[in-house]
Design an enzyme around this catalytic site. Structure first.
Site, short mmCIF file in Angstrom:
data_model
loop_
_atom_site.label_atom_id
_atom_site.label_comp_id
_atom_site.label_asym_id
_atom_site.label_seq_id
_atom_site.Cartn_x
_atom_site.Cartn_y
_atom_site.Cartn_z
N CYS A 73 0.96 -1.09 -0.19
CA CYS A 73 -0.18 0.02 -0.03
C CYS A 73 0.85 1.20 0.18
O CYS A 73 1.81 1.22 1.10
CB CYS A 73 -1.02 -0.03 1.34
N CYS A 79 -0.86 6.23 6.81
CA CYS A 79 -2.26 6.12 7.22
C CYS A 79 -2.31 5.34 8.67
O CYS A 79 -3.01 5.80 9.55
CB CYS A 79 -2.80 5.08 6.19
N CYS A 82 -2.61 -0.27 9.13
CA CYS A 82 -1.97 -1.61 9.00
C CYS A 82 -0.65 -1.45 9.44
O CYS A 82 0.36 -0.80 8.94
CB CYS A 82 -1.85 -2.03 7.43
N CYS A 162 -7.96 1.06 -0.65
CA CYS A 162 -7.48 0.60 0.58
C CYS A 162 -7.32 -0.92 0.16
O CYS A 162 -8.17 -1.66 -0.07
CB CYS A 162 -8.26 0.76 1.74
N GLN A 296 -19.22 -8.22 12.54
CA GLN A 296 -17.81 -8.16 12.52
C GLN A 296 -17.28 -7.89 11.04
O GLN A 296 -18.11 -7.92 9.89
CB GLN A 296 -17.57 -9.83 12.58
N GLU A 346 -26.63 -8.31 26.00
CA GLU A 346 -26.02 -7.03 25.37
C GLU A 346 -26.39 -5.91 26.02
O GLU A 346 -27.84 -5.74 26.21
CB GLU A 346 -26.15 -7.38 23.76
N ASP A 395 -17.98 -12.99 24.91
CA ASP A 395 -17.07 -12.35 23.81
C ASP A 395 -17.07 -10.76 24.21
O ASP A 395 -17.85 -10.07 23.43
CB ASP A 395 -17.82 -12.59 22.40
N CYS A 422 -10.75 -10.37 21.91
CA CYS A 422 -9.80 -9.52 21.07
C CYS A 422 -8.67 -8.79 21.80
O CYS A 422 -7.80 -8.11 21.31
CB CYS A 422 -10.71 -8.54 20.35
C1 LIG Z 1 -16.44 -7.87 20.94
S1 LIG Z 1 -18.33 -7.33 20.83
C2 LIG Z 1 -18.87 -8.89 20.42
C3 LIG Z 1 -20.31 -8.87 19.58
C4 LIG Z 1 -20.66 -10.19 19.03
N1 LIG Z 1 -20.67 -11.51 20.09
C5 LIG Z 1 -20.12 -10.56 17.97
O1 LIG Z 1 -19.49 -11.35 17.48
O2 LIG Z 1 -20.81 -9.92 16.95
C6 LIG Z 1 -18.64 -7.00 22.48
C7 LIG Z 1 -20.17 -6.71 22.60
O3 LIG Z 1 -20.26 -6.43 24.02
C8 LIG Z 1 -21.27 -5.16 24.29
N2 LIG Z 1 -20.83 -5.00 25.56
C9 LIG Z 1 -20.00 -3.92 26.05
N3 LIG Z 1 -20.13 -4.14 27.46
C10 LIG Z 1 -21.11 -4.72 27.80
C11 LIG Z 1 -21.46 -5.14 28.99
N4 LIG Z 1 -21.04 -4.56 30.09
N5 LIG Z 1 -22.46 -6.01 29.28
C12 LIG Z 1 -23.18 -6.55 28.09
N6 LIG Z 1 -22.66 -6.06 26.68
C13 LIG Z 1 -21.69 -5.39 26.56
C14 LIG Z 1 -20.71 -4.25 23.05
O4 LIG Z 1 -21.89 -3.38 22.85
C15 LIG Z 1 -20.48 -5.30 21.98
O5 LIG Z 1 -21.69 -5.55 21.30
#
Ligand SMILES: C[S@@+](CC[C@H](N)C(=O)[O-])C[C@H]1O[C@@H](n2cnc3c(N)ncnc32)[C@H](O)[C@@H]1O
Length: 467
Positions: A73, A79, A82, A162, A296, A346, A395, A422
């Site tokens: 790139c 930028c 990356c 990009c 995602q 959520e 997650d 992550c």
């Molecule tokens: C890494 S994302 C995962 C989303 C989903 N599992 C996916 O794969 O698309 C983390 C999610 O946690 C939510 N979040 C953040 N803090 C939270 C909390 N205290 N309780 C519940 N959800 C929460 C965020 O809004 C977000 O949607």
């Protein structure tokens, strides 16, 4: 030793920081050098120093690392999106693996290298992002430009194509810029809070080919003179007669954002063309995606990530499962096809609305969603309805799970916990807590969701020990 600003130093790069800078030492003093690769011997200019570390700007690579490559790139350095484009893909993977294993050992006290399966890498790690947000501005000559903000600034680096975005982006951006020039629609100027177009959001469903364009504008849509011409031109960009998943521009919307803010999207959405959402599939599950939905960004790897999580959950069809931090229910719906019942939690109400709509779209009825904080909803539900739970999937965002959430998970005694993360530092911290309360790591796998960046996704399967 005192390091004057501007002093030239020679540094051998031995590691990469969490923000992507090369790390090396001179006389025990640590240097962070952006754009340097592990194994490089570089000459760098001192920019800023603190007590035990400093920042230096890469001047020249004296001896390149055997893993150094020419970034394909042209704006890779300016930028900043990356951070690892100058490092070959195999070495990036090795670096990410080491980082995760080091964090698990150092922070979590967990030595589980041999329990991890090989990282799931991308066969073709380019053009993988299904979403891009381009700021709109003017260059020095007054020409309208689109691109990306240079790392930690609001200077727009002009970039039309990009390499991690979809190839359709360039044609769409070009069409919008031409329309703006012709109709005298100005880009937004954040200094004066004037002008119209702030950002252009483009999303593509990789399986369906459906594309959404959302213009973030600083005023009502009536001020977008000639918007009907723009709609006509945009929808004519792609061939409508090709096979089913040929790229098609199916939705055009405007997000009104008149605030003086760094937040990209505004609160009001106005649809200019199409249904206002695009549809995409991840494996056998379809999802409705609006301009505001969290989805995602790497759909190819997302499918592999979710399949890994599903495999680690070891579902047979009889299990009760909780999916905490469920977003728009993507994993929840994946799990629901193999479980008796799945509960999703959520914090964002709109994501839960999407999750319910997605369940309906797929005819999935064995799911229930709760809006709220996982650390509040889970204890409340456990207290009011303490049904046995077989598997809990989490997650969380980068900061990991809240302590109260972890406490409740432990009290609920699921047979298995699947932790998707992550951020390997908070993953290690949380696995340590779970490890101290009867859970052990059974298997793990990294999924490279963001090639050329420092980020890596991890799935860890934990089992309750028989005590
Ligand atoms: C890494 S994302 C995962 C989303 C989903 N599992 C996916 O794969 O698309 C983390 C999610 O946690 C939510 N979040 C953040 N803090 C939270 C909390 N205290 N309780 C519940 N959800 C929460 C965020 O809004 C977000 O949607």
């Amino acid at each position: 030793m005192l390091w004057e600003k501007g002093t030239k130093i020679q540094v051998k790069i031995e590691d990469i920081s969490d923000t992507g800078e090369g790390i090396g030492k001179t006389d025990g003093f640590t240097w962070f050098v952006k754009d340097a690769v592990i194994g490089d011997l570089v000459e760098a200019k001192v920019m800023k120093t603190k007590k035990s570390y400093g920042f230096a700007r890469l001047e020249q690579v004296l001896e390149p690392s055997p893993h150094r490559v020419l970034p394909p790139c042209p704006v890779a350095r300016s930028c900043g999106g990356c951070q690892l484009q100058a490092m070959d893909y195999e070495e990036q993977a090795r670096f990410k693996e080491n980082k995760v294993f080091n964090n698990l050992l150092r922070i979590g006290g967990i030595d589980c290298k041999e329990l991890f399966e090989p990282m799931i890498k991308m066969d073709n790690p380019w053009h993988y992002r299904n979403k891009a947000q381009f700021p709109v501005g003017k260059n020095k000559e007054g020409k309208i430009i689109t691109g990306f903000y240079a790392g930690r600034t609001h200077t727009i680096i002009e970039c039309e194509d990009c390499l991690i975005g979809v190839p359709e982006n360039a044609r769409i951006l070009n069409c919008i810029r031409t329309y703006m020039e012709e109709y005298g629609i100005l880009p937004y100027d954040e200094e004066t809070n004037t002008g119209m177009v702030r950002h252009i959001l483009i999303r593509k469903g990789f399986q369906t080919g459906q594309i959404m364009v959302c213009l973030v504008i600083n005023g009502p849509t009536e001020q977008m003179r000639g918007s009907e011409v723009l709609v006509k031109r945009l929808t004519a960009l792609f061939d409508k007669t090709g096979p089913e998943n040929t790229p098609q521009l199916t939705t055009i919307a405007c997000s009104i954002n008149q605030e003086k803010t760094n937040v990209i999207m505004g609160k009001e959405l106005v649809n200019l063309y199409g249904p206002g959402v695009i549809i995409d599939w991840i494996g056998p599950v379809q999802y409705r995606i609006s301009p505001l939905s969290f989805y995602q960004v790497n759909p190819v790897q997302t499918q592999r990530l979710y399949e890994t999580a599903l495999e680690y959950a070891e579902l047979t069809g009889t299990e009760t499962v909780w999916d905490l931090y469920c977003g728009i229910g993507t994993i929840t719906l994946f799990l629901a096809r193999k479980a008796k019942k799945v509960y999703g939690v959520e914090i964002i109400p709109q994501a839960i609305e999407d999750a319910c709509a997605n369940a309906k779209l797929n005819g999935i009825e064995n799911v229930e969603f709760f809006t709220g904080k996982a650390e509040e909803v889970l204890p409340e539900q456990f207290e009011s309805n303490p049904v046995p739970v077989d598997v809990i999937v989490v997650d969380p965002p980068r900061k990991g799970c809240d302590a109260r959430c972890l406490e409740t998970i432990i009290a609920m005694e699921p047979k298995r916990i699947v932790y998707i993360s992550c951020d390997s530092a908070t993953l290690a911290r949380d696995l340590k807590v779970l490890g101290e309360h009867g859970y052990e790591v059974a298997r793990g796998r990294m999924v490279d969701m963001f090639p050329w960046s420092i980020h890596i996704e991890c799935v860890v399967g934990m089992q309750r020990k028989h005590i």
